[in-house]
Design a protein around this motif. Sequence first.
Motif, PDB file in Angstrom:
ATOM      1  N   PHE B  68       0.935  -1.176  -0.015  1.00  0.00           N
ATOM      2  CA  PHE B  68      -0.114  -0.130  -0.101  1.00  0.00           C
ATOM      3  C   PHE B  68       0.716   1.263   0.019  1.00  0.00           C
ATOM      4  CE2 PHE B  68      -2.323   3.404   2.364  1.00  0.00           C
ATOM      5  CZ  PHE B  68      -3.671   3.277   1.234  1.00  0.00           C
ATOM      6  N   ILE B  69       2.031   1.223   0.851  1.00  0.00           N
ATOM      7  CA  ILE B  69       2.937   2.236   0.832  1.00  0.00           C
ATOM      8  C   ILE B  69       3.342   2.529  -0.819  1.00  0.00           C
ATOM      9  CG2 ILE B  69       4.918   3.137   1.663  1.00  0.00           C
ATOM     10  CD1 ILE B  69       4.445   1.664   4.171  1.00  0.00           C
ATOM     11  N   GLN B  70       3.899   1.637  -1.158  1.00  0.00           N
ATOM     12  CA  GLN B  70       4.557   1.621  -2.428  1.00  0.00           C
ATOM     13  C   GLN B  70       3.435   2.251  -3.431  1.00  0.00           C
ATOM     14  OE1 GLN B  70       7.484  -2.031  -1.692  1.00  0.00           O
ATOM     15  NE2 GLN B  70       6.267  -2.226  -3.232  1.00  0.00           N
ATOM     16  N   ARG B  71       2.051   1.892  -3.406  1.00  0.00           N
ATOM     17  CA  ARG B  71       1.197   2.325  -4.323  1.00  0.00           C
ATOM     18  C   ARG B  71       0.966   3.838  -3.992  1.00  0.00           C
ATOM     19  NH1 ARG B  71      -1.749  -2.544  -3.456  1.00  0.00           N
ATOM     20  NH2 ARG B  71      -3.235  -1.390  -2.192  1.00  0.00           N
ATOM     21  N   LEU B  72       1.005   4.230  -2.979  1.00  0.00           N
ATOM     22  CA  LEU B  72       0.787   5.672  -2.538  1.00  0.00           C
ATOM     23  C   LEU B  72       1.890   6.410  -3.210  1.00  0.00           C
ATOM     24  CD1 LEU B  72      -0.154   5.868   1.144  1.00  0.00           C
ATOM     25  CD2 LEU B  72      -1.645   6.607  -0.695  1.00  0.00           C
ATOM     26  N   MET B  73       3.008   5.914  -3.109  1.00  0.00           N
ATOM     27  CA  MET B  73       4.169   6.652  -3.546  1.00  0.00           C
ATOM     28  C   MET B  73       4.084   6.935  -5.162  1.00  0.00           C
ATOM     29  SD  MET B  73       7.800   5.589  -1.572  1.00  0.00           S
ATOM     30  CE  MET B  73       7.445   3.889  -1.883  1.00  0.00           C
ATOM     31  N   GLN B  74       3.635   5.924  -5.844  1.00  0.00           N
ATOM     32  CA  GLN B  74       3.359   5.982  -7.374  1.00  0.00           C
ATOM     33  C   GLN B  74       2.157   6.785  -7.481  1.00  0.00           C
ATOM     34  OE1 GLN B  74       3.406   1.868  -9.005  1.00  0.00           O
ATOM     35  NE2 GLN B  74       4.819   1.165  -7.454  1.00  0.00           N
ATOM     36  N   ARG B  75       1.049   6.640  -6.784  1.00  0.00           N
ATOM     37  CA  ARG B  75       0.067   7.453  -7.270  1.00  0.00           C
ATOM     38  C   ARG B  75       0.324   8.824  -7.213  1.00  0.00           C
ATOM     39  NH1 ARG B  75      -4.473   6.928  -2.962  1.00  0.00           N
ATOM     40  NH2 ARG B  75      -4.396   4.513  -3.501  1.00  0.00           N
ATOM     41  N   TYR B  76       0.759   9.193  -6.184  1.00  0.00           N
ATOM     42  CA  TYR B  76       1.165  10.595  -6.150  1.00  0.00           C
ATOM     43  C   TYR B  76       2.178  11.338  -7.032  1.00  0.00           C
ATOM     44  CZ  TYR B  76      -1.870  11.291  -1.880  1.00  0.00           C
ATOM     45  OH  TYR B  76      -2.921  10.992  -1.448  1.00  0.00           O
ATOM     46  N   ALA B  77       3.384  10.320  -7.212  1.00  0.00           N
ATOM     47  CA  ALA B  77       4.340  10.842  -8.028  1.00  0.00           C
ATOM     48  C   ALA B  77       3.679  10.810  -9.640  1.00  0.00           C
ATOM     49  CB  ALA B  77       5.409  10.028  -8.146  1.00  0.00           C
ATOM     50  N   SER B  78       2.957   9.894  -9.852  1.00  0.00           N
ATOM     51  CA  SER B  78       2.137   9.994 -11.278  1.00  0.00           C
ATOM     52  C   SER B  78       1.395  11.094 -11.708  1.00  0.00           C
ATOM     53  CB  SER B  78       1.365   8.721 -11.358  1.00  0.00           C
ATOM     54  OG  SER B  78       2.218   7.692 -11.151  1.00  0.00           O
ATOM     55  N   LYS B  79       0.745  11.905 -10.490  1.00  0.00           N
ATOM     56  CA  LYS B  79       0.197  13.096 -10.495  1.00  0.00           C
ATOM     57  C   LYS B  79       1.030  14.197 -10.852  1.00  0.00           C
ATOM     58  CE  LYS B  79      -3.922  11.637  -7.937  1.00  0.00           C
ATOM     59  NZ  LYS B  79      -4.687  11.972  -6.588  1.00  0.00           N
ATOM     60  N   GLY B  80       2.404  14.069 -10.832  1.00  0.00           N
ATOM     61  CA  GLY B  80       3.293  15.190 -10.996  1.00  0.00           C
ATOM     62  C   GLY B  80       3.698  15.787  -9.483  1.00  0.00           C
ATOM     63  N   LEU B  81       3.504  15.133  -8.625  1.00  0.00           N
ATOM     64  CA  LEU B  81       3.735  15.655  -7.065  1.00  0.00           C
ATOM     65  C   LEU B  81       5.391  14.987  -6.633  1.00  0.00           C
ATOM     66  CD1 LEU B  81       0.427  15.307  -5.480  1.00  0.00           C
ATOM     67  CD2 LEU B  81       1.691  17.312  -6.683  1.00  0.00           C
ATOM     68  N   HIS B  82       5.759  15.671  -5.893  1.00  0.00           N
ATOM     69  CA  HIS B  82       7.188  15.323  -5.131  1.00  0.00           C
ATOM     70  C   HIS B  82       6.911  14.728  -4.211  1.00  0.00           C
ATOM     71  CE1 HIS B  82      11.424  16.758  -3.414  1.00  0.00           C
ATOM     72  NE2 HIS B  82      11.189  15.323  -3.609  1.00  0.00           N
ATOM     73  N   VAL B  83       7.006  13.631  -4.070  1.00  0.00           N
ATOM     74  CA  VAL B  83       6.760  12.764  -2.951  1.00  0.00           C
ATOM     75  C   VAL B  83       8.013  12.276  -2.012  1.00  0.00           C
ATOM     76  CG1 VAL B  83       5.811  10.552  -2.218  1.00  0.00           C
ATOM     77  CG2 VAL B  83       4.996  11.493  -4.014  1.00  0.00           C
ATOM     78  N   VAL B  84       7.826  12.747  -0.601  1.00  0.00           N
ATOM     79  CA  VAL B  84       9.035  12.593   0.236  1.00  0.00           C
ATOM     80  C   VAL B  84       8.752  11.331   1.082  1.00  0.00           C
ATOM     81  CG1 VAL B  84      10.797  13.369   1.975  1.00  0.00           C
ATOM     82  CG2 VAL B  84      10.178  14.925  -0.078  1.00  0.00           C
ATOM     83  N   ARG B  85       9.494  10.181   0.629  1.00  0.00           N
ATOM     84  CA  ARG B  85       8.992   8.924   1.770  1.00  0.00           C
ATOM     85  C   ARG B  85      10.227   9.060   3.053  1.00  0.00           C
ATOM     86  NH1 ARG B  85       7.769   5.302   4.782  1.00  0.00           N
ATOM     87  NH2 ARG B  85       8.082   3.027   4.207  1.00  0.00           N
ATOM     88  N   VAL B  86       9.746   9.271   4.135  1.00  0.00           N
ATOM     89  CA  VAL B  86      10.720   9.599   5.408  1.00  0.00           C
ATOM     90  C   VAL B  86      10.864   8.118   5.944  1.00  0.00           C
ATOM     91  CG1 VAL B  86      11.022  10.893   7.414  1.00  0.00           C
ATOM     92  CG2 VAL B  86       9.895  11.845   5.375  1.00  0.00           C
ATOM     93  N   LYS B  87      12.061   7.917   6.070  1.00  0.00           N
ATOM     94  CA  LYS B  87      12.385   6.539   6.790  1.00  0.00           C
ATOM     95  C   LYS B  87      13.459   7.056   8.023  1.00  0.00           C
ATOM     96  CE  LYS B  87      11.977   3.367   3.045  1.00  0.00           C
ATOM     97  NZ  LYS B  87      11.527   2.632   3.724  1.00  0.00           N
TER      98      LYS B  87
END
Lengths: 256, 256
Positions: B68-87
Amino acid sequence: MNTGKVTLLSAGPGDLDLLTIRAAKALAAADVVLLDDLANPGIVSLAPRARVIRVGKRGGCKSTPQAFIQRLMQRYASKGLHVVRVKGGDALLFGRAGEELAALRRAAIPVEIVNGISSGFAAAASLGVSLTHREHCQGVTFITAHLQDHGEPDWAALAATGTTLAIYMGMSRIESICAGLMTTLPASTAAAVVQWAGTADERRLVTTLGRLADEANAAGLGSPAVILVGNAIGEAEAFTVRGFGRAASEGLAHAA
Amino acid sequence: MNTGKVTLLSAGPGDLDLLTIRAAKALAAADVVLLDDLANPGIVSLAPRARVIRVGKRGGCKSTPQAFIQRLMQRYASKGLHVVRVKGGDALLFGRAGEELAALRRAAIPVEIVNGISSGFAAAASLGVSLTHREHCQGVTFITAHLQDHGEPDWAALAATGTTLAIYMGMSRIESICAGLMTTLPASTAAAVVQWAGTADERRLVTTLGRLADEANAAGLGSPAVILVGNAIGEAEAFTVRGFGRAASEGLAHAA
């Protein structure tokens, strides 16, 4: 009252953006900066108040003796000054911090340690790989090929752990390292060299353990560099094939 | 044109001062932040423009599935957004970056990786020790006790390397880890636990391998913590005896 102190400060792999915020604050407050020659000299721009003293020590080159560096730190801290000792990478991974800490303790001088990014981590980031991809390994071992007694680590024992190996200071003996590892690991094991990781001069080679020494020599790769060995590193090929910037899949790539 | 991208951002051990400058810049530019629950929640103050989504995954607890986390990253990045995945810690040491990178590559989404300070480094800094004091060892191994197949690492093989061991996710099985290591290492080997290393809640225990499990349990130390084993860690005792702040020599110390 004497308020002198020493900060052992990790400068990271080179790019000043890879300093921590805490490191930048310590530099801004420094009275004296003792600068390792593996650190980016541009770091002094962050320490405008400080007297800067270069105390580089490169393997095999003319260098400042360790005892002299330790005396400098003590001398300035004893005068009540804030001494920032800048080390490349993370101060607690190789780089003699153990001896400097012991000397400062003996002199009862307070010490603060500021962590940083070691070049093995920067190398993995440039290659676009996890150091510990769980489909391949359960950990990573950082090892120096340059031992105090001038012997070599037990490469077979290290290979037997199944961890990714990040080998520092190994370029001058890359043939014997690869031969030692191949007593345990197959020649097809993924392997890489990243020279000047995390700097504008970075160069990368991704290949196999069996071809690593020859290809690194042919490409003229030398110190400072990190040698990475383990199938987690093999993920780098997929990464570069997909066009993520600089192509390690072309064999050798120079950073843009 | 789609300019979306993902930054895998290492939040370090907790204190926001231990973020890199590059990490702070990426957060300032983020449109979406996906926040791991091992990262300091205060980090969102550095991302004022971003929509923040909490995607914690703690061992044994209710959690957000990795897919689900991986899908979220892809969904937002595919909309042209800058996604920051904080670890937490460094993104490339444990923490599933390998799988996230592979998924993003398959989706042809550009990725940037920003390194950070892993908790093992922060633990060593708090103890005032080098991870690789050259009088004691030639390297350090970072290992997770929590394997994909729910087995355990080969502790005897790891001990045989002579490296300092930094064991992550090991508190729930600390007895079996110590027993496994003592098939190879003497019970007198220096050992430590640092819980919440590099945060205001940090707690430290310095002892020997033979006493580590009992003393850690008696002190109520639990996850998240790093277990450190090796005589380089024994330098912490001299450090604390000399009065450098928080006294690990008293057995267990709570950070001021």
